[in-house]
Design a protein around this motif. Structure first.
Motif, mmCIF file in Angstrom:
data_model
loop_
_atom_site.group_PDB
_atom_site.id
_atom_site.type_symbol
_atom_site.label_atom_id
_atom_site.label_comp_id
_atom_site.label_asym_id
_atom_site.label_seq_id
_atom_site.Cartn_x
_atom_site.Cartn_y
_atom_site.Cartn_z
ATOM 1 N N GLU A 1 8.800 2.301 18.395
ATOM 2 C CA GLU A 1 8.949 3.038 19.650
ATOM 3 C C GLU A 1 10.418 3.032 20.039
ATOM 4 N N CYS B 1 4.637 9.080 25.815
ATOM 5 C CA CYS B 1 4.386 8.230 24.652
ATOM 6 C C CYS B 1 2.918 7.826 24.580
ATOM 7 N N THR C 1 11.130 2.981 27.731
ATOM 8 C CA THR C 1 9.768 2.963 28.258
ATOM 9 C C THR C 1 9.516 1.708 29.078
ATOM 10 N N CYS D 1 10.055 8.992 19.844
ATOM 11 C CA CYS D 1 11.227 9.032 20.727
ATOM 12 C C CYS D 1 10.968 10.117 21.764
ATOM 13 N N SER E 1 11.709 5.186 22.368
ATOM 14 C CA SER E 1 11.868 5.735 23.714
ATOM 15 C C SER E 1 12.331 4.643 24.673
#
Length: 320
Positions: A92, A70, A96, A63, A94
């Motif tokens: 994942e 990342c 992104t 995160c 995040s």
């Protein structure tokens, strides 16, 4: 199950806290030694590198603040991918870039591990209580495997389809929230300039067709004056920039998104990249020589709803 968690910022720290609160064994990694110590005091184990986190964990969650961060954590010599093996799962969480997510997921798959993207939405106050919403992109079998953990971290879990779909939907929703924040800032400033009672204005919007999640949450910290929404201007520019880039790649002639980028670029230049995003209203306050404030609003948001066991959201019209 041993869960690794990398990135204990405003959102990640609260998500990792939910795992600890619900009895999971958590191995953490963060560059901030003070944050690391705080989690160790709560019962977490700490690892010396992302690779060590992956080696010690069945599931590894990242995160992080940007796609670049990342990628670095995943692909470094001592990164997560170097510590993966068959049977492990990478989540994942995040916000992104969808293409970058798919690229890294392919490298994860080459180790025999599985990959899911599971970004969250709903604010830090809901992340703290396990009541946040989660978008999950990836194959259905992997989704069902990780669902028990996701329903610990969040209340509403939506399987969005294959890898990449969750990231696209996440930046879409963040774009909408940003557009709403800017319109709320304008509405509240007009109300203040007109001499309206700001508490009354807040309630009028809340009970009307102009209401929104952003108004019910961010307007409160705006009217308090703290503007502390635990989200910063640089992150808005990153998220709206990802949405704008996606739209341009699809040749969609957007008009509002470029304007939002201009507004927040100006806000970042005036007040700094780490200024709270809700303080974008200060541009209007400065221009109008007013302070947009109310009485009795909180300095920080807290989730007043009880923590509940999460569930999968069923998509209308989807068969099976």
């Amino acid at each position: 199950m041993n869960i690794g968690f990398i990135g204990l910022g405003n959102v990640g720290g609260k998500l990792a806290g939910s795992l600890l609160r619900n009895g999971y064994h958590v191995t953490i990694r963060d560059l901030d030694p003070e944050i690391t110590r705080r989690f160790i005091d709560q019962g977490a184990a700490a690892a010396s590198s992302p690779r060590a986190v992956a080696e010690a964990s069945d599931m590894i969650i990242t995160c992080l603040p940007s796609p670049r961060a990342c990628s670095a954590v995943m692909e470094a010599e001592d990164g997560v991918i170097a510590g993966l093996s068959a049977g492990k799962v990478w989540l994942e969480m995040s916000t992104t870039d969808a293409q970058e997510l798919v690229r890294i997921a392919a490298r994860v798959a080459a180790t025999g591990a599985l990959a899911m993207e599971t970004p969250v939405s709903g604010g830090c106050h809901r992340a703290a209580t396990g009541n946040i919403s989660i978008f999950a992109g990836g194959d259905r079998d992997t989704f069902e495997r990780v669902l028990p953990v996701l329903t610990t971290l969040g209340r509403r879990v939506l399987h969005t389809g294959p890898l990449g779909t969750a990231s696209m939907l996440k930046v879409l929703t963040n774009y909408l929230a940003t557009a709403n924040l800017c319109s709320v800032a304008e509405a509240l400033t007009v109300a203040s300039k007109a001499g309206l009672d700001m508490n009354t204005a807040f309630e009028a919007i809340r009970i009307s067709s102009g209401n929104s999640f952003v108004h019910e949450t961010e307007s409160q910290v705006i009217l308090n004056g703290s503007r502390d929404i635990s989200f910063t201007m640089d992150l808005v520019l990153k998220d709206v920039g990802l949405f704008d880039a996606l739209a341009r790649s699809l040749e969609v002639p957007l008009e509002i998104s470029p304007l939002l980028l201009d507004i927040f670029q100006d806000g970042q230049e005036r007040y700094g990249p780490r200024e709270w995003s809700s303080n974008i209203i200060r541009r209007l306050e400065d221009a109008c020589d007013v302070e947009v404030l109310g009485d009795g609003f909180p300095a920080e948001l807290t989730d007043t709803e009880p923590e509940e066991v999460g569930h999968e959201v069923v998509v209308r019209g989807r068969s099976g």
